[in-house]
Design an enzyme around this catalytic site. Structure first.
Site, short mmCIF file in Angstrom:
data_model
loop_
_atom_site.label_atom_id
_atom_site.label_comp_id
_atom_site.label_asym_id
_atom_site.label_seq_id
_atom_site.Cartn_x
_atom_site.Cartn_y
_atom_site.Cartn_z
N GLY A 77 -15.50 13.70 73.43
CA GLY A 77 -15.41 14.75 74.47
C GLY A 77 -16.97 15.26 74.71
O GLY A 77 -17.96 15.01 73.66
N VAL A 79 -19.14 13.64 77.08
CA VAL A 79 -20.11 12.67 77.29
C VAL A 79 -20.21 12.40 78.62
O VAL A 79 -20.90 11.58 79.32
CB VAL A 79 -19.52 11.36 76.61
CG1 VAL A 79 -19.66 11.50 75.19
CG2 VAL A 79 -18.10 11.06 77.23
N GLY A 80 -19.15 13.33 79.46
CA GLY A 80 -19.46 13.11 80.96
C GLY A 80 -18.48 12.36 81.62
O GLY A 80 -18.51 11.82 82.83
N LYS A 81 -17.50 12.39 80.99
CA LYS A 81 -16.33 11.59 81.76
C LYS A 81 -15.80 11.95 83.20
O LYS A 81 -15.58 11.27 83.80
CB LYS A 81 -14.87 11.41 80.84
CG LYS A 81 -14.87 10.81 79.36
CD LYS A 81 -13.75 11.13 78.73
CE LYS A 81 -13.43 12.62 78.39
NZ LYS A 81 -13.99 13.34 77.37
N THR A 82 -15.64 13.35 83.19
CA THR A 82 -15.22 13.84 84.51
C THR A 82 -16.17 13.69 85.63
O THR A 82 -15.82 13.08 86.73
CB THR A 82 -15.21 15.37 84.59
OG1 THR A 82 -14.36 15.78 83.46
CG2 THR A 82 -14.84 16.12 85.78
N SER A 83 -17.37 13.70 85.50
CA SER A 83 -18.49 13.44 86.31
C SER A 83 -18.74 11.84 86.80
O SER A 83 -18.33 11.60 87.93
CB SER A 83 -20.05 13.71 85.77
OG SER A 83 -20.14 15.08 85.71
N ASP A 105 -6.61 15.76 81.43
CA ASP A 105 -7.24 16.77 80.42
C ASP A 105 -6.91 18.05 80.54
O ASP A 105 -7.03 18.74 81.64
CB ASP A 105 -8.61 16.61 80.38
CG ASP A 105 -9.22 17.24 79.19
OD1 ASP A 105 -8.57 18.13 78.64
OD2 ASP A 105 -10.57 17.00 79.15
#
Length: 387
Positions: A77, A79-83, A105
C-alpha cells in the site's frame, strides 16, 4: 517536497530550473484539465525528475498485437499502484487500444487519479482523450445489495423450501432456530474478492466488454490481491466438492424416497465451475496476462515485493516487470537529498541481489514536484515510465 526542491535547485542551472518549477506550481490538482502540457514543458519536467538510471519497461512489447491482454498492477500500500495503472491505461489508449482500467481495491483512488467521478460501479468514459478509455471502480456495497436482492427472491422460506424439495423438511424444521435466512443475506469474509472475480467473469463472457483489447487492473494491497488470485483455485475445489456432495445426496434421495434431487442446481454449478476454471487459466496464461509489481526504493517495500513475487510464482501467475516508483534525482548540493538518494540506490541494488526479483525487468519512475492527477499528468507519467 517544496523544501527539498528548493535545495536541489541551488545549482548552476538554478535560474533555468526555477522557471520550470514556477510553471509547475501553476498546475495544481484542480487545474490539470485546464492547463495543457506543452512538449517543451514536458521535456524539461522529465529532465528535472529523471533519476539518471531509468529502466526501460519494454512498452513496445506490451502494446504490440490486437489480442486482448490483461495487466494487473499490485504491491504494498502507498507505493503508487493507482498512478502507474492509470498512466498505463492512458498510454494504451493513446496507442490505439480500446482500454478499460478497473479498480479492485475497496479503498478506491481511480477517481482521484483521473480527477473525475468514477464511482457507481459502472463503466465511465475517461475525459480528455481522443481514444476510447473507460474506467470502472468495483463497488462492493452495491454488488452486495444486488446479491442480497437476488437471495430474497427465494422468499421468506427459501432455505426451508429448498431442503423440503430434497426430502429434508423434518431437518429444516429442527434447524429453524438457527435463522438460516439471515445467513443468506450476510456478506461472507472475502466478499470483495468474490465480487471482483464475478466482474472478471463478466469481462470474459459479456458482449459489453468485447471492444476492449487491453484491460488494466489496479489491485488492492498485497494481502487482498493474493486472495483474489488464489480464489479461482479455491472456488474450483469448493464447487467440485459441492457437486460431488449433491451427486451423493441425489443417489441417497432416490434410494430412500424414490426421487432424485432436481438437476437445475447441478447444471448451474457446472456453468459456474467452467467460468471459474476459465478465470484460473486466464490468471496463469503468460500470453494474455501479466502481473506487474510496483514498489518504492526502501528496504521494507522491496522485501515485501520479494515475498509477493514468491507467492505469485507459487500461484503460477506470470510476472515480468518490477516498477520502482518515486526515485529521487541525482544532486550534489542538497545533503539530505544526497543521503536519501544513497539509501534509495542501496535499496535498488538489493533488487539485483534478490533471488526473487533479480530476473525481472526493472522500470523506474522519478519522484516529481507535482501531484500526478488528471489525464495530462498521467500522460506525462506514462511517457516517463512506460518506454
Amino acid at each position: 517536497m517544496a523544501a527539498l526542491l528548493g535545495h536541489i535547485l541551488k545549482t548552476q542551472k538554478h535560474s533555468f530550473l526555477l522557471n520550470i518549477t514556477r510553471s509547475l506550481d501553476t498546475i495544481s490538482s484542480s487545474s490539470l484539465h485546464q492547463t495543457p502540457f506543452t512538449p517543451t514543458t514536458l521535456s524539461r519536467v522529465k529532465w528535472l525528475g529523471s533519476s539518471g538510471t531509468e529502466g526501460v519497461c519494454g512498452f513496445d512489447e506490451m502494446v504490440g498485437g490486437k489480442q486482448r491482454k490483461y495487466y494487473m498492477l499490485g504491491g504494498k500500500g502507498g507505493v503508487g499502484k493507482t498512478s502507474c495503472a492509470a498512466s498505463l491505461a492512458v498510454k494504451f489508449a493513446d496507442h490505439g487500444h480500446p482500454t478499460m482500467v478497473v479498480s479492485t481495491d475497496p479503498a478506491h483512488s481511480l477517481s482521484d487519479s483521473f480527477a473525475q467521478d468514477l464511482t457507481g460501479g459502472r463503466l465511465v468514459p475517461v475525459e480528455g482523450l481522443n481514444s476510447p478509455l473507460y474506467a470502472l471502480e468495483i463497488n462492493p456495497e452495491k454488488s452486495m445489495e444486488e446479491f442480497s436482492t437476488a437471495t430474497k427472491k427465494l422468499g421468506s422460506g427459501g432455505v426451508k423450501n429448498l431442503m423440503q424439495s430434497m426430502g429434508l423438511g423434518m431437518v429444516a424444521d429442527q434447524l429453524g432456530d438457527l435463522k438460516l435466512e439471515e445467513l443468506m443475506h450476510t456478506p461472507p469474509p472475502g466478499a470483495d474478492e468474490i465480487i471482483a472475480i464475478s466482474k472478471v467473469m463478466q469481462f470474459l463472457e459479456s458482449q459489453e466488454y468485447n471492444m476492449f483489447s487491453r484491460i488494466v487492473f489496479d489491485t488492492a494491497p498485497t494481502g487482498h490481491t493474493l486472495r483474489l488470485l488464489s480464489l479461482p483455485d479455491f472456488l474450483d475445489g469448493s464447487i467440485g466438492k459441492v457437486m460431488k456432495l449433491k451427486a451423493k445426496l441425489g443417489s441417497v434421495m432416490k434410494s430412500l424416497f424414490g426421487k432424485e434431487e432436481p438437476r437445475n442446481d447441478a447444471s448451474e454449478l457446472d456453468k459456474l465451475k467452467a467460468s471459474v476454471v476459465k478465470i484460473r487459466d486466464l490468471f496463469h496464461d503468460p500470453d494474455t496476462t501479466e502481473f506487474i509489481i510496483v514498489t518504492i526504493p526502501t528496504v521494507m517495500a522491496i522485501s515485501e515485493s520479494s515475498r509477493l513475487h514468491s507467492s505469485l510464482k507459487k500461484e503460477g501467475v506470470p510476472v515480468k516487470r518490477l516498477i520502482v516508483n518515486q526515485v529521487l534525482p541525482a544532486t550534489s548540493d542538497c545533503k539530505f537529498c544526497s543521503m536519501k538518494r544513497k539509501d534509495q540506490m542501496r535499496a535498488i541494488e538489493s533488487i539485483h541481489n534478490d533471488s526473487e526479483l533479480a530476473g525481472l525487468r526493472l522500470c523506474q519512475a522519478p519522484l516529481v514536484d507535482m501531484e500526478i492527477r488528471g489525464v495530462p499528468a498521467l500522460k506525462f507519467m506514462g511517457d516517463t515510465l512506460w518506454r
